[in-house]
Design a protein around this motif. Sequence first.
Motif, PDB file in Angstrom:
ATOM      1  N   HIS A 159       0.839  -1.206   0.000  1.00 27.10           N
ATOM      2  CA  HIS A 159       0.000   0.000   0.000  1.00 27.10           C
ATOM      3  C   HIS A 159       0.868   1.247   0.000  1.00 27.10           C
ATOM      4  N   PHE A 160       0.748   2.057  -1.055  1.00 34.41           N
ATOM      5  CA  PHE A 160       1.456   3.336  -1.104  1.00 34.41           C
ATOM      6  C   PHE A 160       0.670   4.363  -0.287  1.00 34.41           C
ATOM      7  N   PRO A 161       1.352   5.226   0.484  1.00 32.45           N
ATOM      8  CA  PRO A 161       0.641   6.157   1.381  1.00 32.45           C
ATOM      9  C   PRO A 161      -0.084   7.268   0.620  1.00 32.45           C
ATOM     10  N   HIS A 162      -1.383   7.128   0.479  1.00 30.90           N
ATOM     11  CA  HIS A 162      -2.180   8.140  -0.219  1.00 30.90           C
ATOM     12  C   HIS A 162      -2.753   9.184   0.735  1.00 30.90           C
ATOM     13  N   LEU A 163      -2.816   8.876   2.025  1.00 27.60           N
ATOM     14  CA  LEU A 163      -3.354   9.819   3.000  1.00 27.60           C
ATOM     15  C   LEU A 163      -2.226  10.629   3.633  1.00 27.60           C
ATOM     16  N   ARG A 164      -2.531  11.864   4.029  1.00 30.58           N
ATOM     17  CA  ARG A 164      -1.519  12.754   4.581  1.00 30.58           C
ATOM     18  C   ARG A 164      -0.920  12.199   5.873  1.00 30.58           C
ATOM     19  N   ASN A 165      -1.746  11.654   6.745  1.00 33.72           N
ATOM     20  CA  ASN A 165      -1.199  11.136   8.004  1.00 33.72           C
ATOM     21  C   ASN A 165      -0.296   9.928   7.772  1.00 33.72           C
ATOM     22  N   GLU A 166      -0.579   9.113   6.737  1.00 36.39           N
ATOM     23  CA  GLU A 166       0.298   7.993   6.400  1.00 36.39           C
ATOM     24  C   GLU A 166       1.655   8.492   5.912  1.00 36.39           C
ATOM     25  N   ARG A 167       1.626   9.516   5.082  1.00 41.26           N
ATOM     26  CA  ARG A 167       2.879  10.076   4.588  1.00 41.26           C
ATOM     27  C   ARG A 167       3.679  10.728   5.710  1.00 41.26           C
ATOM     28  N   ASP A 168       2.991  11.404   6.628  1.00 32.99           N
ATOM     29  CA  ASP A 168       3.684  12.051   7.740  1.00 32.99           C
ATOM     30  C   ASP A 168       4.413  11.037   8.614  1.00 32.99           C
ATOM     31  N   ILE A 169       3.797   9.896   8.822  1.00 32.99           N
ATOM     32  CA  ILE A 169       4.432   8.852   9.636  1.00 32.99           C
ATOM     33  C   ILE A 169       5.694   8.339   8.951  1.00 32.99           C
ATOM     34  N   ILE A 170       5.616   8.096   7.633  1.00 37.79           N
ATOM     35  CA  ILE A 170       6.782   7.613   6.896  1.00 37.79           C
ATOM     36  C   ILE A 170       7.877   8.676   6.861  1.00 37.79           C
ATOM     37  N   LYS A 171       7.491   9.937   6.650  1.00 36.30           N
ATOM     38  CA  LYS A 171       8.476  11.028   6.629  1.00 36.30           C
ATOM     39  C   LYS A 171       9.199  11.134   7.968  1.00 36.30           C
ATOM     40  N   ALA A 172       8.436  11.080   9.050  1.00 36.09           N
ATOM     41  CA  ALA A 172       9.043  11.190  10.378  1.00 36.09           C
ATOM     42  C   ALA A 172      10.005  10.046  10.642  1.00 36.09           C
ATOM     43  N   SER A 173       9.637   8.849  10.206  1.00 40.93           N
ATOM     44  CA  SER A 173      10.503   7.695  10.429  1.00 40.93           C
ATOM     45  C   SER A 173      11.808   7.823   9.654  1.00 40.93           C
ATOM     46  N   PHE A 174      11.741   8.240   8.393  1.00 44.15           N
ATOM     47  CA  PHE A 174      12.954   8.446   7.617  1.00 44.15           C
ATOM     48  C   PHE A 174      13.825   9.528   8.238  1.00 44.15           C
ATOM     49  N   TYR A 175      13.205  10.605   8.712  1.00 38.49           N
ATOM     50  CA  TYR A 175      13.991  11.702   9.277  1.00 38.49           C
ATOM     51  C   TYR A 175      14.696  11.274  10.559  1.00 38.49           C
ATOM     52  N   MET A 176      13.997  10.531  11.402  1.00 36.97           N
ATOM     53  CA  MET A 176      14.597  10.110  12.662  1.00 36.97           C
ATOM     54  C   MET A 176      15.716   9.093  12.450  1.00 36.97           C
ATOM     55  N   LYS A 177      15.596   8.259  11.425  1.00 41.01           N
ATOM     56  CA  LYS A 177      16.603   7.228  11.190  1.00 41.01           C
ATOM     57  C   LYS A 177      17.805   7.743  10.415  1.00 41.01           C
ATOM     58  N   TYR A 178      17.543   8.626   9.432  1.00 39.78           N
ATOM     59  CA  TYR A 178      18.609   9.012   8.521  1.00 39.78           C
ATOM     60  C   TYR A 178      18.877  10.515   8.456  1.00 39.78           C
ATOM     61  N   GLY A 179      17.997  11.332   9.019  1.00 43.70           N
ATOM     62  CA  GLY A 179      18.200  12.768   8.967  1.00 43.70           C
ATOM     63  C   GLY A 179      17.799  13.406   7.653  1.00 43.70           C
ATOM     64  N   MET A 180      17.072  12.683   6.795  1.00 50.55           N
ATOM     65  CA  MET A 180      16.631  13.206   5.502  1.00 50.55           C
ATOM     66  C   MET A 180      15.141  13.545   5.593  1.00 50.55           C
ATOM     67  N   PRO A 181      14.769  14.822   5.364  1.00 54.65           N
ATOM     68  CA  PRO A 181      13.362  15.224   5.522  1.00 54.65           C
ATOM     69  C   PRO A 181      12.518  14.918   4.287  1.00 54.65           C
ATOM     70  N   ASN A 182      11.202  14.871   4.511  1.00 52.38           N
ATOM     71  CA  ASN A 182      10.197  14.801   3.440  1.00 52.38           C
ATOM     72  C   ASN A 182      10.282  13.556   2.563  1.00 52.38           C
ATOM     73  N   VAL A 183      10.870  12.482   3.052  1.00 54.83           N
ATOM     74  CA  VAL A 183      11.038  11.263   2.257  1.00 54.83           C
ATOM     75  C   VAL A 183       9.839  10.341   2.472  1.00 54.83           C
ATOM     76  N   VAL A 184       9.176   9.974   1.382  1.00 52.98           N
ATOM     77  CA  VAL A 184       8.048   9.045   1.469  1.00 52.98           C
ATOM     78  C   VAL A 184       8.419   7.654   0.962  1.00 52.98           C
ATOM     79  N   GLY A 185       9.660   7.468   0.533  1.00 59.43           N
ATOM     80  CA  GLY A 185      10.073   6.147   0.085  1.00 59.43           C
ATOM     81  C   GLY A 185      11.420   6.176  -0.610  1.00 59.43           C
TER      82      GLY A 185
END
Length: 465
Positions: free
Chosen positions: A155-181
């Motif tokens: 499932h690709f994140p089509h909802l804003r809250n789904e994308r926000d969760i993925i973005k936050a996870s990428f930022y916390m792990k790697y320091g790269m903002p706004n990444v959805v995949g």
Amino acid sequence: MAEKPPEEGYISVVDDDPEIFELLKWDSSQTHKQHEPRSLEKAKTPEKKIPKGKEDVDPFELSEPAFIETYRLTKDLARGLCEELTPVMPDSTKSIEFSVECKVMAALSFYATGKYQKSVGGKTDPSITQYFVSTAVMQVTEAMNHPAIVKKYIHFPHLRNERDIIKASFYMKYGMPNVVGCIDCTHVPIARPDDDQKRHFNKSYHSKKVQIICDSDLNIISVEAKPGGSFSHDAILNQHAVRIDLQSLNHSGEQCWLIASPHYSQKTYLMTPVPKITKKSPVSPDKYYTNIHSQTHQAVTETIKQLKSRWKCLQATCNKQFDPQTVTMLIVACCVLHNICNRRGLPVVPMTQTEERLEAMKQKVANAPISRKQVEDPNGVQARAILVDRLWNERRINPESCSNGPKKRQKKDKVVETHPPPMPHHHMMQPQMHHEDPSKRPRIVMNNPTYSLGMAPGWGHYPQH
């Protein structure tokens, strides 16, 4: 596009096994049917008689570790999968009917090994023949490709809250903002097709070129397995619906990026490494960005590696001979199973050194060299430059190291901390980024372990636009 291979003197790197090829030969009559899933022709091998006096081996009598090693799933996940697939299993045309559970277990064993010789606990089940396994793989794979099953697990994140969760996870792990995949492609060999040879030939062998997008937890959120091996990375993405979604989101003001390899050209929605940056390049904003980018892109590299480690039927070393449509369905089925295993945290069976070397070699010869004439979007290049400056400015150099001279400062400079802007909620966590070398990605220290991903939109340092 690759040229059609010569008819004479052609050497394929895919091993030819006539026996397996006969078992799974494509029924050409199915290609003319409309609106029906294409399926394999039934194997011509006559059904072997089941020896009498031997008891069938029940796979669920194995210990849990042995069961996972054989089928990659836990017992409860395997039973749950059987229940899910029962309503969507195609009608059987065999004279001897087997249960859905038996078919699923035979298919899982084949996915995990790439071989038809199914055994349970080291003992061959006398009721399991190659004819049965080929039929079971055909039926289970078709059921795994049912839209309801695929949409549930991929499932690709089509909802804003789904994308926000993925973005936050990428930022916390790697320091790269706004990444959805993270996105990349991999080749899965196929049998030499009767048609469309030019489209499937990748300069070395015939294959399907699979586009995979994953999140920071190595879950596959999008898979495109239909293109032939001759297509470029950009060509596959340009024909995919994800591109349209990301373009629309960025146009509306929400920055959403995919982290891509150098085989892609830079776009506003696609972040690629800065060209000509190497390990020997001096510390600079471009190198700092490229190092963080490389660490982030490892997510999709590891996802593909785990996918092929768990399900060896996708490796180039399993001596299979499948037609293009069958390989497409096998890839999707294994991606679904990968997510099932990954979300449960099941162990990955590593590749052997030989498998890993051969897989790396086959991917290298299949991919064309990175084009020096890539046409990059000027707006995309500008967006990357803004991100490069932002990441560089967010770091903070320890002033004590400035007195050590230029050469020593390159080794001893470290990012002490990065302070986010003031936040309205003081109870939320303050992320700190510790770094011993500014050329490498920061390591984020969580001061508040109870921080929830759902709170990411309120995090002052988290990019909102």
